[in-house]
Design an enzyme around this catalytic site. Structure first.
Site, PDB file in Angstrom:
ATOM      1  N   HIS A  93      -7.428  46.833  -5.485  1.00 20.19           N
ATOM      2  CA  HIS A  93      -7.251  45.557  -6.184  1.00 20.19           C
ATOM      3  C   HIS A  93      -8.521  44.763  -5.926  1.00 20.19           C
ATOM      4  O   HIS A  93      -9.015  44.764  -4.801  1.00 20.19           O
ATOM      5  CB  HIS A  93      -6.108  44.731  -5.600  1.00 20.19           C
ATOM      6  CG  HIS A  93      -4.813  45.450  -5.460  1.00 20.19           C
ATOM      7  ND1 HIS A  93      -3.657  45.014  -6.034  1.00 20.19           N
ATOM      8  CD2 HIS A  93      -4.474  46.579  -4.787  1.00 20.19           C
ATOM      9  CE1 HIS A  93      -2.656  45.819  -5.728  1.00 20.19           C
ATOM     10  NE2 HIS A  93      -3.128  46.777  -4.968  1.00 20.19           N
ATOM     11  N   LYS A 134      -7.263  43.996   3.304  1.00 17.25           N
ATOM     12  CA  LYS A 134      -8.171  43.448   2.297  1.00 17.25           C
ATOM     13  C   LYS A 134      -9.426  42.864   2.913  1.00 17.25           C
ATOM     14  O   LYS A 134      -9.436  42.431   4.067  1.00 17.25           O
ATOM     15  CB  LYS A 134      -7.462  42.409   1.451  1.00 17.25           C
ATOM     16  CG  LYS A 134      -6.738  41.347   2.251  1.00 17.25           C
ATOM     17  CD  LYS A 134      -5.897  40.456   1.356  1.00 17.25           C
ATOM     18  CE  LYS A 134      -5.433  39.238   2.124  1.00 17.25           C
ATOM     19  NZ  LYS A 134      -5.273  38.046   1.358  1.00 17.25           N
ATOM     20  N   CYS A 176      -0.853  43.690 -10.380  1.00 21.01           N
ATOM     21  CA  CYS A 176      -0.918  45.100  -9.998  1.00 21.01           C
ATOM     22  C   CYS A 176       0.234  45.956 -10.505  1.00 21.01           C
ATOM     23  O   CYS A 176      -0.009  47.052 -11.039  1.00 21.01           O
ATOM     24  CB  CYS A 176      -1.121  45.263  -8.491  1.00 21.01           C
ATOM     25  SG  CYS A 176      -0.366  44.007  -7.463  1.00 21.01           S
ATOM     26  N   ARG A 184       3.025  31.609  -9.070  1.00 20.48           N
ATOM     27  CA  ARG A 184       3.525  31.809  -7.706  1.00 20.48           C
ATOM     28  C   ARG A 184       4.209  30.534  -7.268  1.00 20.48           C
ATOM     29  O   ARG A 184       3.653  29.444  -7.411  1.00 20.48           O
ATOM     30  CB  ARG A 184       2.373  32.137  -6.736  1.00 20.48           C
ATOM     31  CG  ARG A 184       1.737  33.481  -7.043  1.00 20.48           C
ATOM     32  CD  ARG A 184       0.713  33.868  -6.008  1.00 20.48           C
ATOM     33  NE  ARG A 184       0.044  35.089  -6.439  1.00 20.48           N
ATOM     34  CZ  ARG A 184      -0.982  35.639  -5.787  1.00 20.48           C
ATOM     35  NH1 ARG A 184      -1.432  35.080  -4.679  1.00 20.48           N
ATOM     36  NH2 ARG A 184      -1.535  36.747  -6.249  1.00 20.48           N
ATOM     37  N   HIS A 237      -7.895  46.323 -11.344  1.00 18.10           N
ATOM     38  CA  HIS A 237      -7.364  47.387 -10.481  1.00 18.10           C
ATOM     39  C   HIS A 237      -8.093  48.679 -10.810  1.00 18.10           C
ATOM     40  O   HIS A 237      -8.293  49.006 -11.972  1.00 18.10           O
ATOM     41  CB  HIS A 237      -5.852  47.521 -10.671  1.00 18.10           C
ATOM     42  CG  HIS A 237      -5.123  46.329 -10.178  1.00 18.10           C
ATOM     43  ND1 HIS A 237      -4.824  45.253 -10.977  1.00 18.10           N
ATOM     44  CD2 HIS A 237      -4.710  45.996  -8.920  1.00 18.10           C
ATOM     45  CE1 HIS A 237      -4.238  44.321 -10.262  1.00 18.10           C
ATOM     46  NE2 HIS A 237      -4.153  44.732  -9.006  1.00 18.10           N
ATOM     47  N   GLN A 271      -6.295  34.815 -12.542  1.00 14.49           N
ATOM     48  CA  GLN A 271      -7.164  35.616 -11.678  1.00 14.49           C
ATOM     49  C   GLN A 271      -8.132  36.422 -12.526  1.00 14.49           C
ATOM     50  O   GLN A 271      -7.758  36.899 -13.595  1.00 14.49           O
ATOM     51  CB  GLN A 271      -6.304  36.613 -10.896  1.00 14.49           C
ATOM     52  CG  GLN A 271      -5.975  36.199  -9.508  1.00 14.49           C
ATOM     53  CD  GLN A 271      -5.282  37.291  -8.710  1.00 14.49           C
ATOM     54  OE1 GLN A 271      -4.921  38.331  -9.238  1.00 14.49           O
ATOM     55  NE2 GLN A 271      -5.109  37.040  -7.436  1.00 14.49           N
ATOM     56  N   ASP A 285      -8.796  39.393 -12.364  1.00 23.23           N
ATOM     57  CA  ASP A 285      -8.226  40.501 -11.623  1.00 23.23           C
ATOM     58  C   ASP A 285      -8.683  41.855 -12.186  1.00 23.23           C
ATOM     59  O   ASP A 285      -9.044  41.956 -13.357  1.00 23.23           O
ATOM     60  CB  ASP A 285      -6.702  40.417 -11.740  1.00 23.23           C
ATOM     61  CG  ASP A 285      -5.995  41.078 -10.579  1.00 23.23           C
ATOM     62  OD1 ASP A 285      -6.685  41.525  -9.650  1.00 23.23           O
ATOM     63  OD2 ASP A 285      -4.753  41.140 -10.604  1.00 23.23           O
TER      64      ASP A 285
END
Length: 637
Positions: free
Chosen positions: A509, A463, A333, A362, A384, A380, A382
RNA sequence: GCCGGUGUAGCUCAGUUGGCCAGAGCACCCGCCUUGUAAGCGGGUGGUCGCGGGUUCGAAUCCCGCCGCCGGCUCCA
């Protein structure tokens, strides 16, 4: 008073009558078999008084719905056995859980698996010695507290102190064991027969890692020995579907001591991975996303701006370059926010939807690592979304649509949760109120049933979490849709509105697979490794009967490959039987056997994984069918 | 990170109370067989017994530390 029974008949009872009294009024045999009751749909102890107008359902010994009661009572017998065997043991909590029960203890000395057998033996001895009644009593708070204090049961004392003042303190006694307990419990120990202590684990008192760690004993219980055996057998079966076993077995991925928490993707696994990335790209294209690539390593300044440096640093891999602190990205993000900020935006340009199969690191606790389901390095799917406040609801709903469209392609079931503000968070409560309300609205508008998971949101926003379960029924979060008012402020993300004024963007997200690693892990456990044709690393394996068929086999493989199918020949000098055995255990979806007959007629004998010989087929027709199956990403039913 | 368990060949596992050059099956390599729908036959290669210390005449085996893994707790995609 009048009590309503499930068939809508009314039962007239004296005031103060209990669930058991009601059962007795219906019949003595029912009373003897009563395990618990449901009052107005809620499981309740049979010893508690009913109220006028209550709707009552009697649960009998043997009823599935009363299994938690059996398990809870079994846990009390375990605690009694622990008291006998380990004088000085302190007892904490012992509730029923999904497939069994546990009891937390503080033992004077550490105990081991061998002690599990001793505990179980003592439980059997207690149960064989007689039929013990579970006796419920309510006691004044001070008296209950004094009793446990005298016994040195510090956890029970704290448990009492934590109970709200208006909650009555109840004891349950069986044999020589008295426990602070809310119930419900069986009438007697007689139905406790089929149980097993399963494992030992550490568990923090009250789930708080700053409190003492207790020893948790896990067990399970069923009404019938056959059910217990079936349950234990199911666990064994599930272990065969464990992705950590299937992955190396099928040559998909493996792990090494030199990179804990990170998979090595082998060629076959990489194929699966890339197919999924391809699916995500295709869907993102169709839903108006644009793919971007952002850096892995950022100056700490970026993480300070995003807030990660303060709220997430424990989970980050931090390094330095020329003395400047840097951080490997744990999320995409901030990078996407930075990217958005690189130019001025008009309201006409929004929403902007950036997608990225982003590689994240992580620093998870070593003890939390779990195959592909919890790793330190993952990708991910992912994205946004940067939009106006007015667009946020539709965008959130669009994400949910896309998520369920994705899962439908795998036939995987999900459960939905709304995770709300955590204790450690950024932003003011008004923003959280608004963000939580918006996500709840999106869920409601979509008609989705969801549970609220209090306090489990991200530090920057609430979320929606989409969960799936692994082979042993453990729940894992895959997809997520998150609202974020924080990063747009911290990065000062704006657009020019129709009024020619500057306005704050809203950021969403979202990840649908969550991480490819975790999704593949779950998918393997869900399918047992029998992947749909479009995902299978090797789709077709061509097997010659003898050496003389080799050139025809090469021709067949060539035609399959030209048609875009992943095909391979097994030309080893092994018997056909052996090649088939190996192809079956490596779960290749399509096996083609060719010998003299096929060579002459230009056909192939088809065998599909898990099925027998399906006979000779024309190759052109087979290729057409397989291509259609791949093209539709068909899932076997 | 914490509690408990565990670590022998690429994989699955044997290795009595410490005591002959550490074994088996599968895989792999070589040879034979030329195979018709779940494992044809013979031979061979391969091991710092997770790593590092220690006890002992002698350690895969006992003790300590570290690492990985497994089951949980905590935490999360």
């Amino acid at each position: 008073m009048r009590i309503l029974l499930p068939d809508d008949t009314a039962l007239e009872l004296p005031d103060g009558a209990t669930g058991l009294d009601a059962a007795a009024a219906i019949g003595p045999r029912l009373a003897a078999a009563t395990a618990a009751v449901k009052v107005n749909g809620e499981l309740r102890d049979l010893r508690l008084p009913l109220a006028d107008g209550d709707r009552l359902q009697v649960l009998r010994v043997g009823d599935d719905e009363a299994l938690p009661v059996l398990r809870h009572s079994t846990a009390h017998v375990l605690a009694e056995a622990a008291r006998h065997l380990f004088p000085g043991v302190k007892v904490a909590f012992g509730p029923p859980i999904d497939n069994g029960f546990y009891y937390d203890f503080e033992f004077p000395e550490p105990i081991t698996d061998a002690d599990l057998e001793r505990l179980e033996a003592e439980m059997r001895r207690i149960l064989a010695a007689g039929e013990w009644a579970f006796v419920r009593s309510e006691v004044p708070r001070a008296e209950a507290r004094a009793r446990f204090e005298a016994e040195g049961e510090v956890y029970k004392v704290e448990a009492i102190d934590r109970l709200p003042a208006d909650v009555p303190i109840s004891f349950y006694r069986q044999g020589d064991f008295v426990d602070l307990c809310r119930g419900p419990h069986l009438q007697t120990s007689k139905p406790i027969k089929a149980f097993r202590l399963q494992s030992l684990a550490g568990a923090y008192w009250l789930g708080d890692s700053s409190r003492p760690q207790l020893t948790r004993v896990y067990g399970t219980a069923f009404w019938k020995p056959a059910d217990l055996e079936a349950h234990l057998h199911r666990i064994e079966e599930a272990k065969r579907r464990d992705h950590r076993r299937l992955g190396p077995e099928l040559g998909l991925f493996t792990f090494s001591d030199v990179a804990a928490g990170t998979a090595f993707w082998l060629p076959n696994g990489t194929r699966i991975f890339n197919q999924l990335v391809g699916l995500s790209r295709e869907m993102c294209d169709a839903h108006g996303y644009t793919e971007v690539k952002t850096p892995q390593l950022y100056d700490a300044e970026l993480w300070k701006t995003s807030g990660h440096w303060f709220k997430y640093r424990d989970h980050m891999f931090v390094t330095e370059a020329e003395g400047r602190p840097m951080g490997l990205k744990p999320m995409n993000c901030p990078g996407h926010a930075q990217l958005f900020k690189l130019q001025r935006w008009s309201y006409r340009d929004l929403p902007q939807r950036y997608s990225e199969p982003g590689l994240l690191h992580r620093n998870e606790l070593s003890g939390a690592l779990h195959g592909l389901l919890r790793v330190r390095h993952f990708v991910q799917d992912d994205a946004h979304i940067f939009c106006t406040p007015e667009q946020a609801l539709d965008e959130a709903k669009g994400c949910l649509d896309m998520a369920f469209e994705t899962y439908a392609q795998f036939g995987i079931e999900t459960t939905v949760e709304l995770s709300t503000r955590p204790p450690e968070r950024m932003g003011d409560d008004a923003q959280w109120d608004e963000a939580e309300a918006l996500l709840a609205r999106a869920l409601d508008d979509k008609g989705l049933v969801y549970a609220v998971n209090e306090g489990d949101g991200a530090f920057y926003g609430p979320k929606i979490d989409l969960h799936m379960t692994d082979s042993l029924g453990r729940s894992w979060q895959l997809g997520t849709v998150q609202m974020d008012f924080q990063l747009p402020e911290r990065f000062d993300l704006t657009y020019t509105g129709a009024d020619n004024g500057e306005h704050r963007v809203v950021m969403l997200h979202r990840a649908l697979f969550g991480s490819y690693e975790r999704f593949i892990g779950i998918l393997l456990e869900d399918t047992g490794g029998d992947l749909p044709l479009w995902l299978a690393p090797d789709q077709v394996l061509v097997l010659p009967i003898a050496d003389r068929h080799e050139s025809y086999v090469e021709e067949v493989v060539g035609r399959l490959r030209t048609a875009g199918l992943r095909a391979r020949a097994d030309l080893r000098g092994e018997s056909v039987g052996k090649k088939i055995a190996e192809a079956e255990s490596s779960k290749v979806p399509v096996m083609l056997v060719v010998g003299d007959r096929e060579q002459e007629t230009g056909q192939v004998s088809v065998r599909r994984h898990g099925r027998r010989d399906l006979g000779a087929h024309d190759l052109a027709g087979l290729i057409r069918d397989l291509r259609a199956e791949v093209g539709e990403r068909r899932v076997p039913v």
